[in-house]
Design a protein around this motif. Structure first.
Motif, short mmCIF file in Angstrom:
data_model
loop_
_atom_site.label_atom_id
_atom_site.label_comp_id
_atom_site.label_asym_id
_atom_site.label_seq_id
_atom_site.Cartn_x
_atom_site.Cartn_y
_atom_site.Cartn_z
N GLN A 43 54.28 -8.77 41.11
CA GLN A 43 55.25 -9.13 40.07
C GLN A 43 56.49 -8.25 40.22
OE1 GLN A 43 52.51 -8.32 36.82
NE2 GLN A 43 52.70 -10.48 36.20
N ASN A 44 57.63 -8.88 40.08
CA ASN A 44 58.91 -8.18 40.15
C ASN A 44 59.06 -7.31 38.90
OD1 ASN A 44 61.74 -7.54 39.97
ND2 ASN A 44 62.14 -9.20 41.41
N LEU A 45 59.22 -6.01 39.07
CA LEU A 45 59.27 -5.09 37.94
C LEU A 45 60.52 -5.24 37.07
CD1 LEU A 45 57.72 -1.88 39.51
CD2 LEU A 45 56.63 -3.59 38.04
N PHE A 46 61.55 -5.93 37.59
CA PHE A 46 62.73 -6.19 36.77
C PHE A 46 62.59 -7.48 35.97
CE2 PHE A 46 64.70 -3.29 39.87
CZ PHE A 46 65.28 -2.40 38.98
N GLU A 47 61.49 -8.19 36.16
CA GLU A 47 61.30 -9.49 35.52
C GLU A 47 60.12 -9.54 34.56
OE1 GLU A 47 61.02 -12.08 38.89
OE2 GLU A 47 63.17 -11.95 39.31
N ILE A 48 59.43 -8.40 34.37
CA ILE A 48 58.27 -8.41 33.49
C ILE A 48 58.53 -7.53 32.27
CG2 ILE A 48 56.65 -8.86 35.37
CD1 ILE A 48 55.84 -5.89 35.24
N GLU A 49 57.77 -7.80 31.22
CA GLU A 49 57.87 -7.00 30.00
C GLU A 49 57.42 -5.58 30.30
OE1 GLU A 49 55.93 -7.08 25.57
OE2 GLU A 49 56.36 -9.00 26.54
N ASP A 50 58.11 -4.61 29.75
CA ASP A 50 57.86 -3.18 29.98
C ASP A 50 57.99 -2.80 31.46
OD1 ASP A 50 57.37 -2.71 27.26
OD2 ASP A 50 55.26 -3.29 27.48
N GLY A 51 58.81 -3.53 32.18
CA GLY A 51 59.07 -3.22 33.59
C GLY A 51 60.24 -2.26 33.71
N LEU A 52 61.00 -2.39 34.76
CA LEU A 52 62.16 -1.53 35.00
C LEU A 52 63.44 -2.16 34.46
CD1 LEU A 52 61.57 -0.57 38.76
CD2 LEU A 52 61.20 0.88 36.75
N THR A 53 64.38 -1.30 34.08
CA THR A 53 65.74 -1.73 33.75
C THR A 53 66.70 -0.75 34.43
OG1 THR A 53 66.01 -0.40 31.75
CG2 THR A 53 65.02 -2.59 31.47
N ALA A 54 67.86 -1.23 34.78
CA ALA A 54 68.86 -0.37 35.42
C ALA A 54 69.29 0.76 34.48
CB ALA A 54 70.06 -1.20 35.87
N ASP A 55 69.23 0.52 33.17
CA ASP A 55 69.65 1.55 32.21
C ASP A 55 68.77 2.79 32.28
OD1 ASP A 55 71.66 -0.09 31.31
OD2 ASP A 55 70.48 -0.88 29.63
N GLU A 56 67.51 2.62 32.68
CA GLU A 56 66.58 3.75 32.73
C GLU A 56 66.62 4.51 34.06
OE1 GLU A 56 63.07 1.45 32.10
OE2 GLU A 56 63.21 1.58 29.92
N ILE A 57 67.38 4.02 35.03
CA ILE A 57 67.42 4.62 36.36
C ILE A 57 68.69 5.44 36.52
CG2 ILE A 57 67.51 4.10 38.83
CD1 ILE A 57 65.96 1.51 38.17
N THR A 58 68.54 6.63 37.12
CA THR A 58 69.68 7.51 37.38
C THR A 58 69.74 7.76 38.88
OG1 THR A 58 69.33 8.58 35.24
CG2 THR A 58 70.74 9.73 36.81
N ILE A 59 70.95 7.76 39.40
CA ILE A 59 71.18 7.98 40.82
C ILE A 59 71.81 9.36 41.01
CG2 ILE A 59 72.47 7.17 42.84
CD1 ILE A 59 70.22 5.31 41.95
N TYR A 60 71.33 10.07 42.03
CA TYR A 60 71.89 11.38 42.39
C TYR A 60 72.27 11.34 43.87
CZ TYR A 60 69.68 13.02 38.09
OH TYR A 60 69.32 13.19 36.78
N HIS A 61 73.42 11.89 44.19
CA HIS A 61 73.85 12.02 45.57
C HIS A 61 73.65 13.47 46.00
CE1 HIS A 61 76.77 8.34 45.57
NE2 HIS A 61 75.54 8.03 45.24
N LYS A 62 73.14 13.66 47.20
CA LYS A 62 72.96 15.02 47.71
C LYS A 62 74.28 15.48 48.32
CE LYS A 62 69.49 17.82 49.85
NZ LYS A 62 68.22 17.79 50.62
N ILE A 63 74.83 16.54 47.74
CA ILE A 63 76.10 17.10 48.20
C ILE A 63 75.92 18.62 48.27
CG2 ILE A 63 78.55 17.38 47.67
CD1 ILE A 63 78.32 14.71 46.08
N ASN A 64 76.16 19.18 49.47
CA ASN A 64 75.99 20.62 49.69
C ASN A 64 74.61 21.11 49.24
OD1 ASN A 64 78.64 20.85 50.71
ND2 ASN A 64 79.45 21.07 48.64
N ASP A 65 73.56 20.39 49.64
CA ASP A 65 72.16 20.73 49.33
C ASP A 65 71.86 20.75 47.83
OD1 ASP A 65 71.19 20.88 51.93
OD2 ASP A 65 71.86 22.95 52.15
#
Length: 157
Positions: A43-65
């Motif tokens: 099941q696609n986790l973006f399409e099920i109840e209590d799955g994933l949402t973009a609002d709950e995800i945070t992105i980090y870029h590695k810069i200078n370690d």
């Protein structure tokens, strides 16, 4: 003689500024990666109840370690991610870091919670003013190489 030198200088200045404009107009930045997250039942986790949402995800870029949270308020997608609907289902589209941390590689951390995160490693070809992702690893597993298809794959989560 002075007029000839001035004419040559003006021509060179015009030619140089035209070359710079051409580089700017022809910049290619092709870095986005699309990931479909599925559970053990497929099941696609973006399409099920209590799955994933973009609002709950945070992105980090590695810069200078160091992992730096990505946020650019002036962009359409300030967190560097969004969910896109395709025929094959919902995918998380990520704009990975283009900061080289080693050789030709960049690293982007995808944080789902304080205790759950994964690392996206990309090989980036930088020529002239272009940036193109040529390989993608997800948690050290090669998932995509140049010329395979669209830059997309599935992850069991």
């Amino acid at each position: 003689m002075k007029k000839v030198l001035l004419l040559i200088a003006a021509t060179l200045i015009t030619a140089c500024s035209t070359e710079k404009d051409e580089k700017i107009c022809c910049t290619i930045i092709d870095t986005e990666v699309s990931i479909k997250y599925v559970n053990e039942d497929g099941q696609n986790l973006f399409e099920i109840e209590d799955g994933l949402t973009a609002d709950e995800i945070t992105i980090y870029h590695k810069i200078n370690d160091e992992w730096i949270e990505y946020y650019k308020g002036n962009l359409d997608h300030p967190k560097g991610i969004f969910v896109v609907e395709r025929e094959e289902g919902s995918f998380l589209k990520i704009f990975p870091s283009s900061t080289i941390v080693e050789d030709t590689y960049s690293e982007t951390k995808i944080e789902f919670s304080e205790s759950d995160s994964d690392v996206l490693r990309t090989e980036i070809e930088k020529k002239n003013s272009n940036e193109i992702v040529t390989k993608v690893w997800y948690n050290d597993e090669l998932k995509w190489e140049r010329n395979q298809s669209e830059r997309m794959f599935e992850i069991l989560k």
